[in-house]
Write a protein that holds these residues in place. Structure first.
Motif, PDB file in Angstrom:
ATOM      1  N   SER A  29       0.887  -1.226  -0.022  1.00 27.22           N
ATOM      2  CA  SER A  29      -0.073   0.048   0.042  1.00 27.22           C
ATOM      3  C   SER A  29       0.694   1.171  -0.094  1.00 27.22           C
ATOM      4  O   SER A  29       0.279   2.183  -0.414  1.00 27.22           O
ATOM      5  CB  SER A  29      -0.808   0.047   1.289  1.00 27.22           C
ATOM      6  OG  SER A  29      -0.150   0.033   2.443  1.00 27.22           O
ATOM      7  N   MET A  30       2.235   1.218   0.367  1.00 31.51           N
ATOM      8  CA  MET A  30       2.898   2.569   0.471  1.00 31.51           C
ATOM      9  C   MET A  30       3.367   2.834  -1.056  1.00 31.51           C
ATOM     10  O   MET A  30       3.148   2.207  -1.923  1.00 31.51           O
ATOM     11  CB  MET A  30       4.070   2.389   1.508  1.00 31.51           C
ATOM     12  CG  MET A  30       5.222   1.448   0.453  1.00 31.51           C
ATOM     13  SD  MET A  30       6.776   1.624   1.735  1.00 31.51           S
ATOM     14  CE  MET A  30       6.239   0.248   3.093  1.00 31.51           C
ATOM     15  N   GLY A  31       3.608   4.202  -1.236  1.00 32.67           N
ATOM     16  CA  GLY A  31       3.890   4.761  -2.155  1.00 32.67           C
ATOM     17  C   GLY A  31       5.395   4.414  -2.759  1.00 32.67           C
ATOM     18  O   GLY A  31       6.115   3.561  -2.356  1.00 32.67           O
ATOM     19  N   GLY A  32       5.597   4.766  -3.908  1.00 38.05           N
ATOM     20  CA  GLY A  32       6.980   4.460  -4.761  1.00 38.05           C
ATOM     21  C   GLY A  32       8.170   4.753  -4.136  1.00 38.05           C
ATOM     22  O   GLY A  32       9.147   4.130  -3.848  1.00 38.05           O
ATOM     23  N   LEU A  33       7.899   6.187  -3.393  1.00 43.74           N
ATOM     24  CA  LEU A  33       9.287   6.687  -2.857  1.00 43.74           C
ATOM     25  C   LEU A  33       9.554   5.895  -1.520  1.00 43.74           C
ATOM     26  O   LEU A  33      10.939   5.331  -1.530  1.00 43.74           O
ATOM     27  CB  LEU A  33       9.152   8.272  -2.860  1.00 43.74           C
ATOM     28  CG  LEU A  33      10.278   8.861  -2.162  1.00 43.74           C
ATOM     29  CD1 LEU A  33      11.571   8.398  -3.011  1.00 43.74           C
ATOM     30  CD2 LEU A  33      10.286  10.342  -2.005  1.00 43.74           C
ATOM     31  N   PRO A  34       8.651   5.562  -0.531  1.00 46.01           N
ATOM     32  CA  PRO A  34       9.028   4.961   0.622  1.00 46.01           C
ATOM     33  C   PRO A  34       9.358   3.494   0.540  1.00 46.01           C
ATOM     34  O   PRO A  34      10.146   2.798   1.061  1.00 46.01           O
ATOM     35  CB  PRO A  34       7.850   5.032   1.442  1.00 46.01           C
ATOM     36  CG  PRO A  34       6.860   6.033   0.939  1.00 46.01           C
ATOM     37  CD  PRO A  34       7.394   6.344  -0.604  1.00 46.01           C
ATOM     38  N   LEU A  35       8.694   2.683  -0.649  1.00 50.66           N
ATOM     39  CA  LEU A  35       8.967   1.488  -1.194  1.00 50.66           C
ATOM     40  C   LEU A  35      10.427   1.252  -1.560  1.00 50.66           C
ATOM     41  O   LEU A  35      11.251   0.302  -0.996  1.00 50.66           O
ATOM     42  CB  LEU A  35       8.030   0.897  -2.017  1.00 50.66           C
ATOM     43  CG  LEU A  35       8.212  -0.262  -2.452  1.00 50.66           C
ATOM     44  CD1 LEU A  35       7.817  -1.398  -1.283  1.00 50.66           C
ATOM     45  CD2 LEU A  35       7.073  -0.573  -3.605  1.00 50.66           C
ATOM     46  N   VAL A  36      10.684   2.094  -2.319  1.00 49.44           N
ATOM     47  CA  VAL A  36      12.071   2.108  -2.925  1.00 49.44           C
ATOM     48  C   VAL A  36      13.280   2.663  -1.582  1.00 49.44           C
ATOM     49  O   VAL A  36      14.139   1.874  -1.672  1.00 49.44           O
ATOM     50  CB  VAL A  36      12.360   3.216  -3.947  1.00 49.44           C
ATOM     51  CG1 VAL A  36      13.940   3.420  -4.479  1.00 49.44           C
ATOM     52  CG2 VAL A  36      11.465   2.729  -5.330  1.00 49.44           C
ATOM     53  N   TRP A  37      12.921   3.349  -0.781  1.00 49.59           N
ATOM     54  CA  TRP A  37      13.611   3.841   0.163  1.00 49.59           C
ATOM     55  C   TRP A  37      14.058   2.484   1.163  1.00 49.59           C
ATOM     56  O   TRP A  37      15.231   2.055   1.423  1.00 49.59           O
ATOM     57  CB  TRP A  37      13.445   5.027   1.019  1.00 49.59           C
ATOM     58  CG  TRP A  37      14.035   5.245   2.232  1.00 49.59           C
ATOM     59  CD1 TRP A  37      13.764   5.002   3.495  1.00 49.59           C
ATOM     60  CD2 TRP A  37      15.087   5.859   2.110  1.00 49.59           C
ATOM     61  NE1 TRP A  37      14.695   5.369   4.347  1.00 49.59           N
ATOM     62  CE2 TRP A  37      15.554   6.167   3.457  1.00 49.59           C
ATOM     63  CE3 TRP A  37      16.100   6.493   1.006  1.00 49.59           C
ATOM     64  CZ2 TRP A  37      17.048   6.831   3.798  1.00 49.59           C
ATOM     65  CZ3 TRP A  37      17.308   7.225   1.474  1.00 49.59           C
ATOM     66  CH2 TRP A  37      17.698   7.161   2.791  1.00 49.59           C
ATOM     67  N   TYR A  38      12.887   1.702   1.469  1.00 49.13           N
ATOM     68  CA  TYR A  38      13.208   0.683   2.198  1.00 49.13           C
ATOM     69  C   TYR A  38      13.963  -0.415   1.469  1.00 49.13           C
ATOM     70  O   TYR A  38      14.569  -1.218   1.974  1.00 49.13           O
ATOM     71  CB  TYR A  38      11.432   0.228   2.769  1.00 49.13           C
ATOM     72  CG  TYR A  38      11.246   0.978   3.956  1.00 49.13           C
ATOM     73  CD1 TYR A  38      11.664   1.434   4.968  1.00 49.13           C
ATOM     74  CD2 TYR A  38       9.799   1.540   3.557  1.00 49.13           C
ATOM     75  CE1 TYR A  38      11.368   2.113   5.757  1.00 49.13           C
ATOM     76  CE2 TYR A  38       9.354   2.537   4.572  1.00 49.13           C
ATOM     77  CZ  TYR A  38      10.177   2.722   5.766  1.00 49.13           C
ATOM     78  OH  TYR A  38       9.545   3.484   6.785  1.00 49.13           O
ATOM     79  N   ARG A  39      13.584  -0.742   0.206  1.00 44.71           N
ATOM     80  CA  ARG A  39      14.451  -1.815  -0.487  1.00 44.71           C
ATOM     81  C   ARG A  39      15.800  -1.386  -0.562  1.00 44.71           C
ATOM     82  O   ARG A  39      16.609  -2.333  -0.419  1.00 44.71           O
ATOM     83  CB  ARG A  39      13.743  -1.601  -1.771  1.00 44.71           C
ATOM     84  CG  ARG A  39      12.434  -2.313  -2.066  1.00 44.71           C
ATOM     85  CD  ARG A  39      12.065  -2.207  -3.617  1.00 44.71           C
ATOM     86  NE  ARG A  39      12.843  -2.732  -4.413  1.00 44.71           N
ATOM     87  CZ  ARG A  39      12.888  -3.637  -5.312  1.00 44.71           C
ATOM     88  NH1 ARG A  39      11.529  -4.109  -5.665  1.00 44.71           N
ATOM     89  NH2 ARG A  39      13.682  -4.227  -6.254  1.00 44.71           N
ATOM     90  N   ILE A  40      16.107  -0.224  -0.649  1.00 44.26           N
ATOM     91  CA  ILE A  40      17.551   0.334  -0.593  1.00 44.26           C
ATOM     92  C   ILE A  40      18.293   0.083   0.598  1.00 44.26           C
ATOM     93  O   ILE A  40      19.258  -0.419   0.913  1.00 44.26           O
ATOM     94  CB  ILE A  40      17.607   1.732  -1.055  1.00 44.26           C
ATOM     95  CG1 ILE A  40      17.272   2.046  -2.611  1.00 44.26           C
ATOM     96  CG2 ILE A  40      19.253   2.345  -0.749  1.00 44.26           C
ATOM     97  CD1 ILE A  40      17.263   3.406  -2.895  1.00 44.26           C
ATOM     98  N   MET A  41      17.362   0.292   1.806  1.00 48.26           N
ATOM     99  CA  MET A  41      18.103   0.057   2.870  1.00 48.26           C
ATOM    100  C   MET A  41      18.229  -1.231   3.377  1.00 48.26           C
ATOM    101  O   MET A  41      19.256  -1.684   3.894  1.00 48.26           O
ATOM    102  CB  MET A  41      17.176   0.555   4.125  1.00 48.26           C
ATOM    103  CG  MET A  41      17.040   2.301   4.214  1.00 48.26           C
ATOM    104  SD  MET A  41      18.742   3.016   4.509  1.00 48.26           S
ATOM    105  CE  MET A  41      19.289   3.477   2.872  1.00 48.26           C
TER     106      MET A  41
END
Length: 156
Positions: A29-41
């Motif tokens: 459900s989260m947007g693209g930016l937070p999703l990508v941020w968590y994936r990067i982390m």
């Protein structure tokens, strides 16, 4: 397992992961930016742990830091746009738009790497672009998703 079987197994796993990425992007459900941020982390932590465990930690020259960061930002922007494309349309449209990256590679590679254009690459790119145009002409609801997906493919 022989080399050919191993290659096919790796190819099938890559296709499965690519398809699953789109599905996860749609159902989270989260947007693209937070999703990508968590994936990067997760990737940073995992890769750092693996490098230390395997004792393969390398120093990066200061002159190389800026180009590496630039590539990272482009890759992150690509993923944000890919997930935004899925959210704006659907998984199929997002994945089809990523397929247009072969067209953009065909356009940019001669300019950036000086490589010659091959006829087979032109034909594959033409078929891919034709498929995206066909989708746009059938259902206009997906135009925003297609536009963002094509932008994502251009920076892939």
């Amino acid at each position: 397992m022989d080399n050919r079987s191993r290659t096919f197994a790796v190819l099938h796993i890559a296709v499965l992961l690519a398809g699953a990425t789109g599905l996860f992007g749609r159902f989270i459900s989260m947007g693209g930016l937070p999703l990508v941020w968590y994936r990067i982390m997760v990737a940073v932590v995992t890769m750092t742990a693996a490098m230390f465990a395997l004792k393969r930690v390398h120093r990066i020259a200061l002159k190389d830091v800026l180009p590496i960061l630039g590539c990272g930002f482009l890759l992150a922007f690509h993923w944000v746009a890919f997930f935004a494309s899925i959210k704006a349309s659907n998984v199929s449209v997002g994945v089809v738009c990523i397929a247009t990256s072969c067209f953009f590679t065909l356009c940019f590679q001669p300019l950036l790497a000086g490589k010659k254009v091959r006829l087979a690459d032109v034909l594959v790119s033409f078929i891919t672009i034709l498929g995206v145009v066909l989708i746009v002409s059938i259902d206009i609801r997906y135009r925003a998703g297609i536009l963002v997906g094509v932008v994502s493919a251009a920076i892939d």
